[in-house]
Design an enzyme around this catalytic site. Structure first.
Site, PDB file in Angstrom:
ATOM      1  N   TYR A 130      -5.314  13.172 -20.400  1.00  0.00           N
ATOM      2  CA  TYR A 130      -4.865  13.916 -19.227  1.00  0.00           C
ATOM      3  C   TYR A 130      -4.363  15.313 -19.603  1.00  0.00           C
ATOM      4  CZ  TYR A 130      -4.899   9.479 -16.592  1.00  0.00           C
ATOM      5  OH  TYR A 130      -5.266   8.301 -15.984  1.00  0.00           O
ATOM      6  N   LYS A 175      -6.308   1.006 -28.310  1.00  0.00           N
ATOM      7  CA  LYS A 175      -7.714   0.701 -28.618  1.00  0.00           C
ATOM      8  C   LYS A 175      -8.050   1.378 -29.945  1.00  0.00           C
ATOM      9  CE  LYS A 175     -10.790  -0.944 -26.661  1.00  0.00           C
ATOM     10  NZ  LYS A 175     -11.361  -2.301 -26.915  1.00  0.00           N
ATOM     11  N   ASP A 208      -7.703  -4.140 -23.746  1.00  0.00           N
ATOM     12  CA  ASP A 208      -8.537  -5.027 -22.936  1.00  0.00           C
ATOM     13  C   ASP A 208      -8.002  -6.460 -22.982  1.00  0.00           C
ATOM     14  OD1 ASP A 208      -9.200  -4.897 -25.601  1.00  0.00           O
ATOM     15  OD2 ASP A 208     -11.358  -4.776 -25.312  1.00  0.00           O
ATOM     16  N   ASP A 232      -1.380   4.399 -17.175  1.00  0.00           N
ATOM     17  CA  ASP A 232      -1.698   4.584 -15.757  1.00  0.00           C
ATOM     18  C   ASP A 232      -2.359   3.309 -15.215  1.00  0.00           C
ATOM     19  OD1 ASP A 232      -1.966   5.922 -13.372  1.00  0.00           O
ATOM     20  OD2 ASP A 232      -3.549   7.269 -14.038  1.00  0.00           O
ATOM     21  N   ASP A 236      -0.581   0.317 -12.663  1.00  0.00           N
ATOM     22  CA  ASP A 236      -1.126   0.021 -11.335  1.00  0.00           C
ATOM     23  C   ASP A 236      -1.409  -1.475 -11.204  1.00  0.00           C
ATOM     24  OD1 ASP A 236      -0.991   2.717 -10.780  1.00  0.00           O
ATOM     25  OD2 ASP A 236      -3.018   2.863  -9.975  1.00  0.00           O
TER      26      ASP A 236
HETATM   27  P1  ATP Z   1      -3.544   9.269  -7.669  1.00  0.00           P
HETATM   28  O1  ATP Z   1      -4.728   9.418  -8.551  1.00  0.00           O
HETATM   29  O2  ATP Z   1      -2.964  10.548  -7.205  1.00  0.00           O
HETATM   30  O3  ATP Z   1      -2.511   8.301  -8.181  1.00  0.00           O
HETATM   31  P2  ATP Z   1      -5.054   7.391  -6.186  1.00  0.00           P
HETATM   32  O4  ATP Z   1      -6.447   7.880  -6.143  1.00  0.00           O
HETATM   33  O5  ATP Z   1      -4.682   6.331  -7.165  1.00  0.00           O
HETATM   34  O6  ATP Z   1      -4.067   8.620  -6.325  1.00  0.00           O
HETATM   35  P3  ATP Z   1      -3.507   6.694  -3.886  1.00  0.00           P
HETATM   36  O7  ATP Z   1      -3.273   7.908  -3.096  1.00  0.00           O
HETATM   37  O8  ATP Z   1      -2.369   6.180  -4.687  1.00  0.00           O
HETATM   38  O9  ATP Z   1      -4.809   6.894  -4.756  1.00  0.00           O
HETATM   39  O10 ATP Z   1      -4.021   5.531  -2.925  1.00  0.00           O
HETATM   40  C1  ATP Z   1      -4.668   4.353  -3.412  1.00  0.00           C
HETATM   41  C2  ATP Z   1      -4.694   3.337  -2.294  1.00  0.00           C
HETATM   42  O11 ATP Z   1      -3.387   2.842  -2.090  1.00  0.00           O
HETATM   43  C3  ATP Z   1      -5.181   3.899  -0.969  1.00  0.00           C
HETATM   44  O12 ATP Z   1      -5.963   2.959  -0.271  1.00  0.00           O
HETATM   45  C4  ATP Z   1      -3.893   4.148  -0.220  1.00  0.00           C
HETATM   46  O13 ATP Z   1      -4.014   4.065   1.176  1.00  0.00           O
HETATM   47  C5  ATP Z   1      -2.966   3.060  -0.755  1.00  0.00           C
HETATM   48  N1  ATP Z   1      -1.594   3.554  -0.747  1.00  0.00           N
HETATM   49  C6  ATP Z   1      -1.130   4.539  -1.543  1.00  0.00           C
HETATM   50  N2  ATP Z   1       0.155   4.777  -1.267  1.00  0.00           N
HETATM   51  C7  ATP Z   1       0.523   3.925  -0.297  1.00  0.00           C
HETATM   52  C8  ATP Z   1       1.734   3.683   0.417  1.00  0.00           C
HETATM   53  N3  ATP Z   1       2.864   4.392   0.184  1.00  0.00           N
HETATM   54  N4  ATP Z   1       1.748   2.725   1.367  1.00  0.00           N
HETATM   55  C9  ATP Z   1       0.650   2.012   1.623  1.00  0.00           C
HETATM   56  N5  ATP Z   1      -0.535   2.180   0.982  1.00  0.00           N
HETATM   57  C10 ATP Z   1      -0.603   3.132   0.032  1.00  0.00           C
END
Ligand code: ATP
Length: 342
Positions: A130, A175, A208, A232, A236
């Site tokens: 990043y 990795k 993995d 990251d 998640d």
């Molecule tokens: P980034 O790369 O900036 O972390 P991302 O591409 O991972 O962003 P997000 O914006 O975090 O994407 O959204 C991923 C999914 O999670 C989407 O479907 C979004 O609607 C859902 N989501 C994100 N934040 C929330 C929230 N606060 N409440 C409910 N749903 C959310």
């Protein structure tokens, strides 16, 4: 009276402003309890960039760096700016130039029936792939990943210190079998830092295999340390165990405090353009990030009070759409506020 703590607010884009608005009453509540805090609101984000051409001017950056103690951040990312230049120039710049090496992402059960886990992901926040250095050529693309010993050491020292304090096992995700150079450095620094913490139960795992084991038995993990990219992904996945992106908090900090501003609290989620402006975003991740910031400032009673208010609201059945309920962002914020102690 104590010197005021100065907190900068940056809403950013999409749901960022909606969730940040629900965290602001927590600041008012802390102030009403006698905490001396000042707020600086800054306008940076996609709208500001498109209207003015500015991303994060140097004067504003210096004001943040030298004139503030911490930043409360919503989210950045906007489909109108597909190359993400403003997100890089705001959030990635703040992480890198404030040297916010440690990104802390705790994960604990919030709702009944969730696994009894207690995981804290320590993600390196400024380097790895990043670092935004690379090239795209016809038929070929390169993303450089940079790992430096000072940043890796700071991240691992913070992770080991947390493992020792919380008496949790520590796992380093890597990795190094293929990423011999970068992750090889991580393994060497890991072995060196481990010598200072003989009481910590510490191991390394291929990322993995770690993901597979994490899905099978999340309660077996405690502290997980990882580089920017793996951290990251792993964090998640951890968020998914306890309700998803909407509830996951994070705090980034600079352990060596090179500047006055040494912490940034933000939810794990992004700007979620798919639900922006619809009162659908869950504000829990943002509000729990505010609690992490309070704890970082040494305001333990306020941090615990906010966390207890979130638990109490969820305990009485308050749920946003992502958790199967019908409350909007504002309704959920209100449900949480009702439980803040007087
Ligand atoms: P980034 O790369 O900036 O972390 P991302 O591409 O991972 O962003 P997000 O914006 O975090 O994407 O959204 C991923 C999914 O999670 C989407 O479907 C979004 O609607 C859902 N989501 C994100 N934040 C929330 C929230 N606060 N409440 C409910 N749903 C959310």
């Amino acid at each position: 009276m104590d010197k005021p703590v100065r907190i900068a607010l940056i809403s950013g884009d999409g749901v960022g402003g909606e969730v940040l608005a629900e965290a602001l009453p927590c600041l008012d509540w802390a102030r009403a309890r006698g905490r001396n805090l000042e707020i600086l609101r800054l306008p940076y984000g996609a709208d500001h960039h498109l209207a003015t051409g500015e991303i994060l001017p140097d004067t504003a950056f210096r004001e943040l760096r030298d004139g503030c103690d911490a930043i409360l951040f919503g989210a950045v990312g906007d489909p109108r700016i597909p190359d993400g230049r403003h997100a890089e120039g705001i959030l990635l710049r703040l992480r890198q130039e404030l040297e916010l090496t440690v990104n802390f992402r705790p994960c604990r059960p919030l709702l009944p029936g969730q696994p009894r886990l207690d995981i804290e992901v320590f993600r390196e926040n400024t380097e790895g792939p990043y670092c935004l250095q690379g090239t795209t050529e016809p038929g070929r693309a390169v993303d450089l990943a940079i790992h430096t010993e000072p940043a890796v050491r700071r991240l691992l020292e913070s992770a080991f210190a947390a493992a020792a304090r919380r008496q949790l096992p520590l796992t380093l995700a890597h990795k190094a079998n293929v990423l011999k150079h970068g992750h090889g450095l991580w393994l060497r620094v890991f072995e060196a830092v481990r010598l200072d913490h003989p009481a910590v139960s510490a191991r390394t795992m291929h990322a993995d295999a770690l993901l597979c084991a994490l899905v099978q038995d999340p309660a077996a993990f405690g502290i997980i340390a990882a580089d920017n990219y793996l951290g990251d992904l792993i964090s998640d996945l951890c968020a998914a165990f306890v309700g998803g992106m909407g509830v996951a908090p994070s705090l980034s900090w600079a352990p060596h405090r090179p500047h006055r501003c040494a912490a940034l609290a933000e939810p794990v989620h992004g700007s979620a353009p798919d639900i922006a402006g619809k009162d659908l975003a869950n504000p829990v991740g943002m509000i729990l990030s505010t609690a992490l910031l309070f704890r970082h400032l040494g305001w333990e009673a306020e941090a615990a009070g906010v966390e207890a208010a979130v638990s109490a609201a969820l305990g009485t059945g308050a749920r946003t759409h992502d958790l199967g309920g019908s409350l909007g962002t504002r309704g959920m914020g209100m449900a949480i506020r009702r439980h803040l102690p007087a």
